[in-house]
Enzyme design. Structure first.
Site, PDB file in Angstrom:
ATOM      1  N   ILE A 182       0.785  -1.199  -0.013  1.00  0.00           N
ATOM      2  CA  ILE A 182      -0.119   0.055  -0.045  1.00  0.00           C
ATOM      3  C   ILE A 182       0.830   1.257   0.152  1.00  0.00           C
ATOM      4  O   ILE A 182       1.579   1.508   0.867  1.00  0.00           O
ATOM      5  CB  ILE A 182      -1.106  -0.130   1.029  1.00  0.00           C
ATOM      6  N   GLU A 382      -1.948  -1.013 -10.168  1.00  0.00           N
ATOM      7  CA  GLU A 382      -2.926  -0.711 -10.756  1.00  0.00           C
ATOM      8  C   GLU A 382      -3.640  -1.268 -12.075  1.00  0.00           C
ATOM      9  O   GLU A 382      -4.218  -0.713 -13.024  1.00  0.00           O
ATOM     10  CB  GLU A 382      -2.765   0.839 -11.147  1.00  0.00           C
TER      11      GLU A 382
END
Ligand SMILES: Cc1cc2nc3c(=O)[nH]c(=O)nc-3n(C[C@H](O)[C@H](O)[C@H](O)COP(=O)(O)OP(=O)(O)OC[C@H]3O[C@@H](n4cnc5c(N)ncnc54)[C@H](O)[C@@H]3O)c2cc1C
Length: 401
Positions: A182, A382
């Site tokens: 993250i 992504e």
């Protein structure tokens, strides 16, 4: 026009060049040219304040916090959001171009800011009015840093299989599980967390600090070394019921929608990374001599220059095209994925060729090979190239009669 992004417009910009503007004159999504002064001003800031400190960020000599705040203070995150929430209300293509400039100046800050803006877009599109009023202004001004927590140790591309759970107990959701890789973890003031409720994957705003929110050690990375990446550990993490974003069970849909927009920004960032590697290769080719002449006189070096330049402009047009489709309000998932797949793979090729043009110095100079190391993340993060190719094919097959 008046705008928040201001400063030294007199600087001559390598990174918002006359050539870039010429491209915009021919292909002008949503009157992009109206904002050329704003972008030139932002580019001047990047060139003066961010570009020079980028090698220090890569080397871990300075923290991302100061330069990222300076970037936020220029108003970059506010570009695509409505004025009623403190935004500038400008087209997404203007934001994407700003991310390209930032990618040229420093890819780690661009990554951190681009993910932060994805969270703002998620709250703007799927949050209720109270959530927007409470959080949006702080995020888009950069006063509050945001983080997007979807990936888990055992689920990435297949995010729908997330194991993190959220159980509603006495007016609070209690979240348990962990999130992997993250960005902005440990630094962020707000996390957009995805967790499974009885109705399926759902989306929550988690404000830091929280006694149930902890972090793993910082992960060692190949590139993007200025940005922070850690595991997020959620252990009996209580969030108010009001922090549910949208409807329970719709979290996977919201995550996909947020990621479609973020993929345009990632494409733009990669055009920026390729641009700086190309600029360095061109300058080196002109200055280095071999066999009694400049290496830029050799046809095989000229072929590289031609291919790099062509591919960079193709990537630029693809992300602007995807931005234009997004702004038109239609389904832009295929165009965003096309831009991301092409631009991320293109920037790897360009950075690799830039190393080749530099010969041995290319392999041994951090300040050059870091562009390849930074770019290497983005065919993975992504949405991997493989998964996005599947998405493009699925959409195009469904669209065809
Ligand atoms: C530096 C860094 C920062 C990141 N930041 C964030 C963040 O801020 N927030 C966040 O939520 N996540 C973040 N991520 C996670 C990132 O989005 C995931 O790594 C990515 O989505 C891929 O998931 P995975 O790593 O689990 O790979 P997997 O999904 O396990 O994929 C492994 C391989 O299998 C392939 N594959 C998987 N499914 C298929 C298929 N159906 N067909 C063909 N091939 C397939 C993939 O393309 C890949 O090559 C970050 C990752 C990194 C490395």
């Amino acid at each position: 026009m008046t705008h928040k992004i201001g400063g030294r417009q007199s600087l001559v910009l390598a990174i918002y060049s006359a050539e870039h503007r010429r491209l915009m004159e021919i292909f002008q999504p949503t009157r992009h040219l109206d904002y050329s002064e704003l972008l030139a001003s932002l580019g001047a800031f990047m060139e003066k304040e961010i570009l020079p400190i980028s090698p220090k960020l890569d080397a871990g000599e300075i923290s991302i916090k100061g330069p990222r705040k300076a970037v936020f203070d220029q108003g970059i995150s506010s570009i695509p959001f409505p004025t009623e929430y403190g935004g500038l209300g400008l087209p997404f293509s203007v934001f994407a171009t700003a991310v390209e400039l930032l990618g040229t100046a420093d890819a780690s800050i661009a990554l951190s800011v681009e993910i932060h803006n994805g969270v703002a877009e998620g709250i703007f599109r799927f949050g209720n009015e109270g959530q927007k009023r409470k959080h949006l202004e702080g995020i888009i001004s950069g006063k509050a840093l945001a983080s997007f927590a979807l990936t888990e140790p055992a689920s990435g591309s297949d995010a729908g299989t997330m194991a993190t759970t959220a159980e509603l107990k006495a007016g609070e959701y209690v979240i348990n599980g962990s999130k992997m890789f993250i960005t902005n973890a440990g630094e962020a003031d707000l996390y957009l967390v995805f967790a499974r409720t009885r109705k399926g994957p759902s989306c929550f705003i988690l404000e830091a600090p929280n006694p149930g929110l902890k972090f793993g050690g910082e992960l060692k990375k190949l590139g993007m070394k200025g940005s922070k990446t850690s595991e997020v550990i959620l252990s009996d993490c209580h969030v108010p019921e009001d922090n549910l974003v949208g409807e329970e069970g719709r979290g996977a849909d919201y995550a996909k929608e947020i990621l479609h927009g973020a993929r345009i920004s990632v494409a733009a960032m990669n055009v920026g990374i390729a641009q700086i590697a190309y600029d360095k290769a061109l300058a080196y080719a002109k200055s280095r001599r071999a066999f009694g002449k400049s290496i830029s006189d050799f046809q095989l070096i000229r072929e590289k220059v031609a291919d790099m330049k062509t591919e960079i402009n193709a990537g630029r047009l693809l992300y602007l095209y995807a931005s234009a489709v997004k702004e038109s309000g239609g389904d832009f998932s295929s165009e965003a994925s096309q831009a991301k797949v092409f631009a991320t793979e293109m920037s790897l090729r360009v950075c690799d060729e830039a190393i080749q043009v530099h010969g041995g110095y290319g392999y041994t100079t951090d300040d050059l090979h870091r562009h390849w190391r930074d770019a290497r993340l983005l065919t993975i993060g992504e949405g991997t190239s493989e998964v996005l190719r599947l998405l493009i094919a699925r959409r195009e097959l469904a669209r065809s009669p």
